[in-house]
Design a protein around this motif. Structure first.
Motif, PDB file in Angstrom:
ATOM      1  N   TYR A 189      42.097  93.505  -2.671  1.00 38.66           N
ATOM      2  CA  TYR A 189      43.192  92.978  -3.888  1.00 38.66           C
ATOM      3  C   TYR A 189      44.143  94.386  -4.368  1.00 38.66           C
ATOM      4  CZ  TYR A 189      42.497  88.098  -3.435  1.00 38.66           C
ATOM      5  OH  TYR A 189      42.301  86.786  -2.463  1.00 38.66           O
ATOM      6  N   GLN A 214      27.992  87.505  -1.759  1.00 35.18           N
ATOM      7  CA  GLN A 214      28.664  87.200  -0.291  1.00 35.18           C
ATOM      8  C   GLN A 214      29.594  87.819   0.124  1.00 35.18           C
ATOM      9  OE1 GLN A 214      29.857  83.325  -1.592  1.00 35.18           O
ATOM     10  NE2 GLN A 214      27.901  82.623  -2.886  1.00 35.18           N
ATOM     11  N   THR A 220      31.150  90.470   3.357  1.00 29.98           N
ATOM     12  CA  THR A 220      32.132  89.559   4.103  1.00 29.98           C
ATOM     13  C   THR A 220      32.752  90.822   4.273  1.00 29.98           C
ATOM     14  OG1 THR A 220      31.868  87.207   3.239  1.00 29.98           O
ATOM     15  CG2 THR A 220      34.217  88.245   3.795  1.00 29.98           C
ATOM     16  N   GLY A 271      24.378  66.777  -5.126  1.00 24.94           N
ATOM     17  CA  GLY A 271      26.348  67.508  -5.612  1.00 24.94           C
ATOM     18  C   GLY A 271      26.007  68.943  -4.846  1.00 24.94           C
ATOM     19  N   TRP A 294      16.183  72.069   5.116  1.00 18.11           N
ATOM     20  CA  TRP A 294      15.430  71.431   6.498  1.00 18.11           C
ATOM     21  C   TRP A 294      14.390  71.448   7.032  1.00 18.11           C
ATOM     22  CZ3 TRP A 294      18.697  67.068   7.073  1.00 18.11           C
ATOM     23  CH2 TRP A 294      20.260  67.054   6.643  1.00 18.11           C
ATOM     24  N   GLU A 344      18.590  83.383   2.154  1.00 24.12           N
ATOM     25  CA  GLU A 344      20.170  83.721   2.590  1.00 24.12           C
ATOM     26  C   GLU A 344      21.028  81.610   2.206  1.00 24.12           C
ATOM     27  OE1 GLU A 344      20.034  84.269   6.876  1.00 24.12           O
ATOM     28  OE2 GLU A 344      22.379  85.014   6.033  1.00 24.12           O
ATOM     29  N   LYS A 345      20.772  81.198   2.078  1.00 24.80           N
ATOM     30  CA  LYS A 345      21.111  79.873   1.636  1.00 24.80           C
ATOM     31  C   LYS A 345      21.276  80.128   0.270  1.00 24.80           C
ATOM     32  CE  LYS A 345      20.462  76.749   5.051  1.00 24.80           C
ATOM     33  NZ  LYS A 345      20.009  75.622   5.155  1.00 24.80           N
ATOM     34  N   ARG A 365      24.111  82.510  -0.585  1.00 26.27           N
ATOM     35  CA  ARG A 365      25.396  81.877   0.024  1.00 26.27           C
ATOM     36  C   ARG A 365      25.767  80.613  -0.827  1.00 26.27           C
ATOM     37  NH1 ARG A 365      28.855  84.275   2.632  1.00 26.27           N
ATOM     38  NH2 ARG A 365      27.782  86.626   4.252  1.00 26.27           N
ATOM     39  N   LEU A 366      24.865  79.622  -0.859  1.00 23.02           N
ATOM     40  CA  LEU A 366      25.062  78.927  -1.770  1.00 23.02           C
ATOM     41  C   LEU A 366      25.347  78.273  -3.077  1.00 23.02           C
ATOM     42  CD1 LEU A 366      24.631  76.547   1.776  1.00 23.02           C
ATOM     43  CD2 LEU A 366      26.529  77.475   1.232  1.00 23.02           C
ATOM     44  N   THR A 389      25.893  77.692  -7.044  1.00 22.85           N
ATOM     45  CA  THR A 389      26.700  77.841  -8.007  1.00 22.85           C
ATOM     46  C   THR A 389      26.024  77.617  -9.035  1.00 22.85           C
ATOM     47  OG1 THR A 389      27.213  75.195  -8.623  1.00 22.85           O
ATOM     48  CG2 THR A 389      28.484  76.684  -6.026  1.00 22.85           C
ATOM     49  N   TRP A 427      26.029  72.032   9.562  1.00 24.93           N
ATOM     50  CA  TRP A 427      25.242  71.924   8.854  1.00 24.93           C
ATOM     51  C   TRP A 427      23.930  72.271   8.402  1.00 24.93           C
ATOM     52  CZ3 TRP A 427      28.069  71.292   4.165  1.00 24.93           C
ATOM     53  CH2 TRP A 427      27.486  70.368   2.982  1.00 24.93           C
ATOM     54  N   LEU A 469      24.070  76.001   7.663  1.00 21.67           N
ATOM     55  CA  LEU A 469      24.956  76.622   6.651  1.00 21.67           C
ATOM     56  C   LEU A 469      24.947  77.567   5.800  1.00 21.67           C
ATOM     57  CD1 LEU A 469      28.262  75.864   5.508  1.00 21.67           C
ATOM     58  CD2 LEU A 469      26.893  74.709   3.379  1.00 21.67           C
ATOM     59  N   GLY A 470      25.690  79.137   5.700  1.00 23.72           N
ATOM     60  CA  GLY A 470      24.682  79.963   4.749  1.00 23.72           C
ATOM     61  C   GLY A 470      23.732  81.043   5.180  1.00 23.72           C
ATOM     62  N   MET A 475      34.035  67.353  -1.778  1.00 24.20           N
ATOM     63  CA  MET A 475      34.437  68.370  -2.244  1.00 24.20           C
ATOM     64  C   MET A 475      35.758  68.065  -1.946  1.00 24.20           C
ATOM     65  SD  MET A 475      31.727  70.445   0.376  1.00 24.20           S
ATOM     66  CE  MET A 475      29.935  70.725  -0.576  1.00 24.20           C
ATOM     67  N   LEU A 507      37.298  82.787   6.275  1.00 23.80           N
ATOM     68  CA  LEU A 507      36.034  83.643   6.556  1.00 23.80           C
ATOM     69  C   LEU A 507      35.646  83.950   7.230  1.00 23.80           C
ATOM     70  CD1 LEU A 507      33.853  84.642   4.269  1.00 23.80           C
ATOM     71  CD2 LEU A 507      32.855  82.373   3.888  1.00 23.80           C
ATOM     72  N   ALA A 517      30.915  80.052   6.103  1.00 26.88           N
ATOM     73  CA  ALA A 517      29.251  79.448   5.027  1.00 26.88           C
ATOM     74  C   ALA A 517      29.797  79.124   3.477  1.00 26.88           C
ATOM     75  CB  ALA A 517      28.823  81.044   4.876  1.00 26.88           C
ATOM     76  N   ARG A 518      31.324  79.028   3.714  1.00 24.60           N
ATOM     77  CA  ARG A 518      31.591  78.353   1.753  1.00 24.60           C
ATOM     78  C   ARG A 518      32.092  76.313   2.956  1.00 24.60           C
ATOM     79  NH1 ARG A 518      35.262  82.105  -1.303  1.00 24.60           N
ATOM     80  NH2 ARG A 518      34.699  81.094  -2.686  1.00 24.60           N
ATOM     81  N   PRO A 519      31.794  75.527   2.530  1.00 27.40           N
ATOM     82  CA  PRO A 519      31.631  74.227   3.384  1.00 27.40           C
ATOM     83  C   PRO A 519      33.608  73.652   2.635  1.00 27.40           C
ATOM     84  CG  PRO A 519      30.118  74.361   1.221  1.00 27.40           C
ATOM     85  CD  PRO A 519      30.260  75.441   1.542  1.00 27.40           C
ATOM     86  N   GLN A 546      41.099  80.718  -1.575  1.00 28.17           N
ATOM     87  CA  GLN A 546      41.094  81.897  -1.416  1.00 28.17           C
ATOM     88  C   GLN A 546      40.023  82.851  -0.551  1.00 28.17           C
ATOM     89  OE1 GLN A 546      37.131  81.409  -4.492  1.00 28.17           O
ATOM     90  NE2 GLN A 546      37.906  79.276  -5.097  1.00 28.17           N
ATOM     91  N   THR A 570      35.080  73.798  -8.276  1.00 26.44           N
ATOM     92  CA  THR A 570      33.451  74.308  -7.395  1.00 26.44           C
ATOM     93  C   THR A 570      33.470  73.155  -7.038  1.00 26.44           C
ATOM     94  OG1 THR A 570      32.344  73.694  -9.389  1.00 26.44           O
ATOM     95  CG2 THR A 570      32.968  75.977  -8.257  1.00 26.44           C
ATOM     96  N   THR A 571      32.717  72.100  -6.720  1.00 24.49           N
ATOM     97  CA  THR A 571      32.874  71.006  -6.307  1.00 24.49           C
ATOM     98  C   THR A 571      32.312  69.460  -7.654  1.00 24.49           C
ATOM     99  OG1 THR A 571      31.774  71.533  -3.993  1.00 24.49           O
ATOM    100  CG2 THR A 571      31.011  69.506  -5.348  1.00 24.49           C
TER     101      THR A 571
END
Lengths: 420, 420
Positions: free
Chosen positions: A273, A310, A314, A380, A386, A397-398, A401-402, A404, B54, B57-58, B100, B269, B301-303, B310, B404-405
């Motif tokens: 930015y 993240q 990127t 949620g 998996w 990594e998940k 990355r994911l 919150t 899916w 992801l990530g 989401m 992304l 990697a952002r679902p 963003q 967020t979700t």
């Protein structure tokens, strides 16, 4: 879970000599059972946060820096003359960041002595490890008349008083840091006076360095040398000085920064930015420059540093590959710039701790237990593990990355739970 | 709140002629009171999702595309031969995306007929508006032996059968889409056959277009013309064809895409990871190309698409300013590339709806009520609205930037609540 080793918790550079503090902490140890699939990770060390910009987080990010500063930021920061307003913001900011896993925060406060002391008190009360700096700024061109130190000497005196006031808060986890905003906001006399103050007190320094084209051109024009060279001449590039951004450092300047033992707060999202370029993490590390991550609240609109990890990956990919499709691939990017998720988390923890010289950032014997636990099974949430697909490396990594804020189930500073 | 107008809900191009469906929907209207400070917004239209990715992801996002595809993606997608596994993933994916705010999803399924039909069924059952495409791929060099259509004609036949099977699911919100993976994965015969199938059936098409240097060089080498020109010759660039990525389109190619009435799924992304460049949104819009946003799960990697908004702003700033500090500012970026938060949300809603020709994306009379409500006061959330600081425009920006979700309290598709 109980760590095998005892948490040892101080920011004193000679921590092994403090048995009393040690004993106090040992007695505070509590046993916490983490559910299966929960990741225990070091707490995040955010090297660059503008605390008073918390209320503007997420706004104005389509603007160039000058308008963003003068239309949004300075008017807001000026409001912290009202210490009651300041205290209300800090009491929201500090626990919010703790909940996001930010166990250590390196803060630019506002220009106000009282508001800055209140921020240090809020960190102590909520249990966040922090370096807290009153922002010094006095330049008649680079700051508005209604938000600056009246003179250079007044700025130095207020900074000195702020060091004492933060120390007087009496938390071993909360320390002062000398904070000239950036060269364009400070007269030579202020920069020189703060360099002398740092030398006299040994207190750490933070400032913005070589952030944008404008910033670099300004420094060259005013000082006849680059921004980092000028800061160094003023005695501000010292061991564990935190130089925010620094994306326009040349190889020669990186050598100076490394030689002084200073480090960089890489703020990947705000690079996009306000910096006109991306900081080259790998070049800096190869040059011996210490690097950690900063959210740059509110120039960066993601408050937790997992998002920062993240973004660090990127923007490193974008630096490597370039952005303009009209250029040929060889002209477009900077080869060997990309970092991976593991490197990004390292920057956000151990890397940042080394820059700031704090005994955190890794979960190991000999460091304070600043840590967080991240669930991978929250209904949620976005993390899914998996069977037969995700090994430990992929699961890690998940998480980075994911996850919150809501996936972070526990946060500890100095072995004490700090997430409500 | 109850909208003044009745929800009208169909993807039929002549919706006004369906009074029976209208009556059924009117009777389903329910009254929902939103708490003060809650934002009602159009539901998000995600133009590019690889449903079978899916579970990954990530992960793997430090890898170049070829390794990512062959080491991670193809082995995972091949598992969807097991329809039970597929159904389990879909039953997690679809409600997760709905939560989401992704009210419309344009899906690449796997290469399997049964798994694809199961995905369409999952969308119908959970109430998501969707275009669902069986992925056609038969090229012996661009795909692994164990995951491809046996021959071009088998690929065309299976795609035809999949169209029928998706239609037979019987939901007016779920439609088929013809889906050649991308030119490198398809023989000429398959591309030609699918172009003929599109012309014969009028079913929409989606594919990847001009994504990376490698992809573009490959097309030029194989076809003697650019990727988009080749796709156009095969009859695949048609009205409402969704071309994913397309960041390397030249001005001439943009004119062709615009002339055909096709559009672009901009995936900001994944541009950073796999495209070697950033798609120029403003150039494309100025050339008359329709543009929407895609998450590109799992290359992105952002679902949820709020994160996509963003990222769209962020990468547009990086395209404008460039990334390499060693280049002079004039050489570094592409002037007038940046977009703001409002434009990004427009892409994620109305823009995407126009590309895919779906009567959603705005909350207004004459469109289906696909919408979401976002709270600004959730304890633990990052959004803060401050008296005297945040006007409505800033509050909007905070919602798009910080929600967020968990902040999304309600999601509706066709006026029906679909968030549990």
């Amino acid at each position: 879970m109980t760590p095998e080793w005892s948490p040892r918790c101080t920011t004193d550079p000679t921590p092994r000599e403090r048995p009393a503090a040690q004993a106090a902490l040992d007695s505070a140890t509590e046993r916490v059972e983490l559910t299966p699939g929960t990741f225990l990770m070091p707490g995040l060390v955010d090297l660059h946060i503008h605390a008073p910009q918390w209320p503007q987080l997420g706004t104005g990010l389509d603007l160039p820096l000058e308008r963003w500063l003068f239309d949004y930021t300075f008017p807001l920061e000026a409001r912290y003359a009202d210490t009651e307003f300041a205290a209300a913001v800090w009491d929201d900011l500090v626990p919010s960041l703790l909940a996001m896993g930010t166990t250590t925060a390196v803060y630019f406060s506002s220009n106000h002595l009282e508001a800055t002391t209140a921020l240090a008190r809020a960190c102590a009360r909520h249990g966040q490890r922090a370096l807290v700096g009153r922002v010094a700024m006095d330049h008649p061109d680079g700051t508005p008349e209604w938000y600056r130190d009246a003179t250079a000497s007044a700025g130095v005196e207020a900074s000195k008083a702020s060091i004492e006031a933060v120390k007087a808060v009496g938390s071993r986890r909360v320390e002062p840091i000398i904070t000239p905003r950036f060269a364009p906001a400070c007269t030579d006399a202020l920069l020189e006076g703060l360099g002398e103050l740092a030398a006299a007190t040994g207190v750490r320094v933070q400032t913005h360095c070589a952030e944008s084209d404008w910033h670099c051109d300004y420094a060259l024009d005013r000082f006849g040398v680059s921004d980092s060279t000028a800061l160094n001449r003023f005695g501000l590039v010292r061991p564990h000085t935190v130089l925010a951004h620094s994306d326009h450092l040349t190889a020669d300047e990186m050598a100076i920064v490394a030689g002084q033992g200073a480090g960089v707060a890489h703020c990947p999202l705000s690079n996009a930015y306000f910096a006109n370029a991306v900081f080259g993490v790998r070049k800096a590390l190869a040059a011996g420059v210490g690097v950690g991550l900063g959210s740059d609240i509110a120039g960066g609109a993601r408050p937790g540093l997992l998002g920062g990890c993240q973004d660090a990956v990127t923007v490193s990919r974008m630096l490597e590959d370039g952005v303009d499709p009209a250029l040929g691939a060889p002209q477009r990017g900077v080869p060997e710039s990309r970092i991976d998720t593991v490197a990004a988390l390292w920057l956000a923890t151990a890397g940042g701790a080394a820059v700031a010289d704090l005994p955190v950032g890794l979960i190991e014997s000999g460091r304070c237990f600043d840590a967080m636990a991240v669930r991978t099974d929250r209904p949620g949430g976005a993390i899914r593990l998996w069977d037969g697909i995700d090994d430990e490396a992929r699961a890690f990594e998940k998480v980075v990355r994911l996850a919150t804020t809501d996936d972070i189930s526990h946060v500890w500073v100095d072995g004490k739970s700090v997430k409500q």
